[in-house]
Design a protein around this motif. Structure first.
Motif, PDB file in Angstrom:
ATOM      1  N   SER A  55       9.907  -2.556   3.629  1.00 45.02           N
ATOM      2  CA  SER A  55       8.571  -3.081   3.908  1.00 45.02           C
ATOM      3  C   SER A  55       8.387  -4.429   3.240  1.00 45.02           C
ATOM      4  O   SER A  55       9.197  -4.838   2.394  1.00 45.02           O
ATOM      5  CB  SER A  55       7.500  -2.102   3.414  1.00 45.02           C
ATOM      6  OG  SER A  55       7.565  -1.959   2.004  1.00 45.02           O
ATOM      7  N   PRO A  81       0.950  -1.236   1.493  1.00 46.57           N
ATOM      8  CA  PRO A  81       1.451  -2.458   0.867  1.00 46.57           C
ATOM      9  C   PRO A  81       0.621  -2.838  -0.361  1.00 46.57           C
ATOM     10  O   PRO A  81      -0.476  -2.307  -0.576  1.00 46.57           O
ATOM     11  CB  PRO A  81       1.290  -3.497   1.979  1.00 46.57           C
ATOM     12  CG  PRO A  81       0.128  -3.008   2.772  1.00 46.57           C
ATOM     13  CD  PRO A  81       0.205  -1.507   2.727  1.00 46.57           C
ATOM     14  N   GLN A  88       1.770  -8.094   6.360  1.00 45.14           N
ATOM     15  CA  GLN A  88       2.530  -6.934   5.913  1.00 45.14           C
ATOM     16  C   GLN A  88       3.263  -6.285   7.090  1.00 45.14           C
ATOM     17  O   GLN A  88       2.844  -6.414   8.246  1.00 45.14           O
ATOM     18  CB  GLN A  88       1.602  -5.920   5.241  1.00 45.14           C
ATOM     19  CG  GLN A  88       0.731  -6.489   4.139  1.00 45.14           C
ATOM     20  CD  GLN A  88       1.538  -7.085   3.005  1.00 45.14           C
ATOM     21  OE1 GLN A  88       2.592  -6.565   2.635  1.00 45.14           O
ATOM     22  NE2 GLN A  88       1.041  -8.190   2.436  1.00 45.14           N
TER      23      GLN A  88
END
Length: 359
Positions: A55, A81, A88
């Motif tokens: 991520s 996040p 993101q």
């Protein structure tokens, strides 16, 4: 009969080299299935290892992307996040090129964190990304309205890729970005052949199977080069059909040879697509029924008639992919051979790459 193109006057060393080059360029990934329906709705995410998830950031170790599996409650119950903004993303590595047919999302378990809309991006390399589009526009998926309901979306057209990214656009204003996801699909069935810009693949047609009134050619290609010959077929009197990539666009050229014989329609040149040298896969379909021609690149189709003469093109029984067999054979076609990859080449239902692999 298949093989690398050979010049009768070529010296033996060069001939052996080109044959080896051709044989080495053919590699098999999975058996292609043409026209067969098969189940392609397996859950792809649930069995992936933690290392397959990544991520843009994570709020804490308990909010890491590895906790983003649908219906799971480990950690904090999903991925979040560090900062909730539109920069993101949550990424999954499926391990191999995969056909993706559906996606599903949830918010973070028992929280106020969920995503209300998002984009999908996909890639073969994890570096060069493409956005999922529908009806020729970037498609924003509707997400969740609470933390635990599952929102399932069947893709209108499947994605073929190894990497998939979920990019949140909007989220619950009283919470933050929170996601759990699932991806559905199956291993992508394909066969690929690579060309180095110096070789081509020749298919010699079976005369007994030829239908003069019908031809269907389909393939996918991927390249970083803006120019190159994808397909060529030529006759004895100057008639020829050429599919060529020129400055990132695809041109289908139909030349009827002698302008005295065919003064009204000596040459047809149809151009489709743009920026096709972007290292993504692009599909091509050429259908010829009598004098009706359908030329499709990705999802754009151009229909045209060849005014009758196309039915009587004087073409030989060889079809070349990736280049012109003998440079300058037609007197005007001294162009670059293709440098890149073809996938799942079919001519009237015949799997060309499978024949090359087996022969």
């Amino acid at each position: 009969l298949l093989g690398a193109s050979m010049n009768a006057n070529m010296d033996p060393v060069t001939e052996i080299f080109l044959k080896l080059l051709f044989l080495l360029s053919v590699h098999n990934q999975h058996m292609a299935v043409a026209g067969n329906k098969y189940n392609c709705d397996d859950q792809l995410v649930s069995a992936l290892p933690q290392s397959s998830f990544s991520s843009s950031s994570e709020l804490s170790s308990s909010h890491s992307p590895g906790f983003a599996r649908l219906n799971r409650r480990e950690g904090a119950g999903g991925w979040s996040p560090l900062v909730s903004n539109k920069y993101q993303w949550l990424q999954i590595d499926l391990g191999e090129r995969t056909e993706i047919t559906a996606v599903a999302t949830q918010g973070g378990y028992g929280s106020s964190d969920w995503v209300t809309s998002y984009l999908l991006m996909f890639s073969d390399s994890g570096r060069n990304w493409k956005q999922y589009r529908q009806e020729e526009s970037i498609w924003a998926f509707s997400g969740n309205t609470n933390a635990d309901s599952v929102i399932y979306y069947k893709l209108h057209h499947s994605i073929k890729a190894r990497f998939l990214r979920f990019v949140p656009l909007d989220w619950n204003p009283n919470g933050r970005i929170g996601m759990r996801i699932e991806v559905y699909g199956c291993t992508y069935r394909s066969e690929v052949v690579g060309f180095d810009g110096k070789s081509c693949l020749i298919y010699t047609l079976n005369k007994k199977l030829i239908n003069a009134l019908k031809d269907v050619i389909s393939l996918k290609f991927k390249t970083m080069q803006s120019d190159g010959i994808l397909l060529h077929r030529e006759g004895q009197n100057g008639d020829h059909i050429t599919l060529e990539l020129t400055k990132g666009k695809l041109s289908l050229l139909i030349n009827l040879g002698d302008t005295k014989t065919h003064p009204s329609n000596a040459q047809i040149n149809v151009t489709l697509g743009s920026l096709l040298d972007d290292q993504h896969w692009h599909s091509v379909l050429i259908e010829h029924f009598n004098n009706q021609v359908n030329f499709t690149v990705d999802k754009h189709t151009h229909h045209f008639h060849a005014k009758g003469e196309f039915s009587y093109l004087d073409l030989d029984y060889e079809l070349s992919f990736g280049g012109i067999p003998v440079p300058g054979k037609s007197g005007t076609l001294s162009r670059r051979n293709f440098h890149g990859c073809f996938e799942n080449i079919y001519y009237n239902g015949v799997n060309i790459i499978d024949l090359a692999r087996r022969h």
